[in-house]
Design a protein around this motif. Structure first.
Motif, PDB file in Angstrom:
ATOM      1  N   ASP A   1     140.245  78.461  27.460  1.00 20.98           N
ATOM      2  CA  ASP A   1     139.405  79.257  26.562  1.00 20.98           C
ATOM      3  C   ASP A   1     140.057  80.607  26.257  1.00 20.98           C
ATOM      4  O   ASP A   1     139.978  81.096  25.128  1.00 20.98           O
ATOM      5  CB  ASP A   1     138.016  79.466  27.181  1.00 20.98           C
ATOM      6  CG  ASP A   1     137.192  78.184  27.201  1.00 20.98           C
ATOM      7  OD1 ASP A   1     137.541  77.265  26.445  1.00 20.98           O
ATOM      8  OD2 ASP A   1     136.218  78.113  27.968  1.00 20.98           O
TER       9      ASP A   1
ATOM     10  N   GLN B   1     134.233  81.130  19.798  1.00 19.92           N
ATOM     11  CA  GLN B   1     134.365  81.634  18.436  1.00 19.92           C
ATOM     12  C   GLN B   1     133.940  83.102  18.344  1.00 19.92           C
ATOM     13  O   GLN B   1     134.530  83.882  17.584  1.00 19.92           O
ATOM     14  CB  GLN B   1     133.536  80.782  17.468  1.00 19.92           C
ATOM     15  CG  GLN B   1     134.071  79.367  17.242  1.00 19.92           C
ATOM     16  CD  GLN B   1     135.466  79.367  16.630  1.00 19.92           C
ATOM     17  OE1 GLN B   1     135.910  80.329  16.015  1.00 19.92           O
ATOM     18  NE2 GLN B   1     136.166  78.250  16.805  1.00 19.92           N
TER      19      GLN B   1
ATOM     20  N   PHE C   1     132.600  73.481  12.753  1.00 20.01           N
ATOM     21  CA  PHE C   1     132.875  72.829  14.030  1.00 20.01           C
ATOM     22  C   PHE C   1     132.022  71.573  14.208  1.00 20.01           C
ATOM     23  O   PHE C   1     132.523  70.507  14.566  1.00 20.01           O
ATOM     24  CB  PHE C   1     132.608  73.812  15.175  1.00 20.01           C
ATOM     25  CG  PHE C   1     132.621  73.195  16.550  1.00 20.01           C
ATOM     26  CD1 PHE C   1     133.804  72.787  17.136  1.00 20.01           C
ATOM     27  CD2 PHE C   1     131.436  73.017  17.265  1.00 20.01           C
ATOM     28  CE1 PHE C   1     133.818  72.214  18.403  1.00 20.01           C
ATOM     29  CE2 PHE C   1     131.436  72.445  18.524  1.00 20.01           C
ATOM     30  CZ  PHE C   1     132.634  72.048  19.100  1.00 20.01           C
TER      31      PHE C   1
ATOM     32  N   GLU D   1     131.623  76.403  22.542  1.00 18.49           N
ATOM     33  CA  GLU D   1     132.389  76.673  21.322  1.00 18.49           C
ATOM     34  C   GLU D   1     131.900  77.943  20.644  1.00 18.49           C
ATOM     35  O   GLU D   1     132.698  78.739  20.131  1.00 18.49           O
ATOM     36  CB  GLU D   1     132.283  75.489  20.355  1.00 18.49           C
ATOM     37  CG  GLU D   1     133.084  75.656  19.067  1.00 18.49           C
ATOM     38  CD  GLU D   1     134.578  75.732  19.284  1.00 18.49           C
ATOM     39  OE1 GLU D   1     135.278  76.241  18.378  1.00 18.49           O
ATOM     40  OE2 GLU D   1     135.050  75.272  20.339  1.00 18.49           O
TER      41      GLU D   1
END
Length: 293
Positions: free
Chosen positions: A38, A209, A234, A205
């Motif tokens: 990440d 982001q 996404f 996610e």
């Protein structure tokens, strides 16, 4: 925590990041591999999404369908050479057919195959062929009808990727095209639609982001608007119904299914060696040097 050469190599292999970037990521998160992935994505330094499902072991996936039930099994071998062996392929086919009569892999291991438990048949094959093998996974699917597809087929019903699609309707050819789509799609679909997607995947996610957007230095109100668009993209990319259909990219899979009079109800996909790190005899000298500082 000491960052080892093996840890740096594992992160590089899974993300495509540079050697020093991989080491820095691991250092920043105290060796937590998932957090390091990440961290790299946040900095725009990794390709984790593209590499996450890479194949790192040999063997075959076998599929079998009977009525409204389909199963896929994965039998691993040490080398691709053994995967081309006729005895190995017969074993894969036999296990796949046997799997139709059980509910999970533990039941499959003790199910009868030619007068002996499946796990014994695998052990016997190891002794005969001379290479280690592992019955790693089994997945099943059920619906009105089931279509199957194997990619890189080594023999009928077995290959490097196995896909099963449950559906309603009469167009089996279209359902098989959807199975081919699932095998080929990049990124691979994680769920049929947004409702069936694991909330943890969505939240993770979103956080990534947000971190990426904050790196740009934009105000929070601007970042929030950016995230809405990025998350919409996404979700469209990783849900099967919303992906552009590989056979006709002008349509989503859902739109193509509607035109074909078919309703896709579920799917499964298994790729050989997915998530297994293939053991290497030697680490690159440059990785060892980087890990040692």
């Amino acid at each position: 925590m000491a960052i080892t050469a093996a840890m740096v190599k594992e992160l590089r292999d899974s993300t495509g990041a540079g050697m020093m970037d991989a080491k820095k990521a691991l250092t920043e998160v105290d060796g937590d591999m998932e957090a390091a992935v990440d961290w790299l994505r946040t900095k725009g330094l990794g390709k984790a999404a593209k590499k996450a499902g890479r194949t790192a072991a040999e063997g075959l996936v076998g599929v079998s369908v009977e009525g409204g039930k389909g199963v896929a099994i994965e039998l691993n071998s040490e080398t691709d050479f053994v995967a081309k062996n006729e005895q190995f392929q017969d074993l894969v086919g036999g296990i796949a057919k046997t799997a139709l009569g059980v509910d999970d892999i533990e039941a499959l291991k003790v199910a009868d195959l030619g007068g002996k438990p499946v796990e014994t048949a695998v052990t016997d094959a190891i002794a005969t062929i001379g290479e280690n093998m592992t019955l790693r996974r089994m997945a099943s699917i059920a619906g009105d009808k089931v279509a199957a597809y194997v990619h890189n087929a080594a023999a009928p019903g077995m290959g490097k990727i196995g896909v099963l699609v449950a559906y309603k309707g009469d167009d089996e050819g279209f359902a098989r095209q959807v199975a081919m789509h699932v095998a080929a799609a990049d990124p691979r679909p994680q769920a049929l639609n947004e409702a069936e997607l694991d909330p943890a995947i969505v939240e993770k996610e979103k956080q990534v982001q947000m971190d990426i957007a904050r790196e740009s230095g934009k105000p929070e109100q601007v970042i929030e608007k950016m995230i809405v668009g990025r998350m919409k993209k996404f979700l469209a990319e990783i849900t099967l119904e919303n992906q552009s259909f590989v056979v006709n990219p002008d349509l989503t899979v859902a739109a193509a299914a509607k035109e074909a009079g078919v309703e896709i109800t579920s799917f499964i996909r298994i790729a050989v060696g997915e998530g297994i790190e293939k053991k290497q005899e030697d680490f690159a000298a440059e990785v060892a040097k980087a890990a040692q500082g």
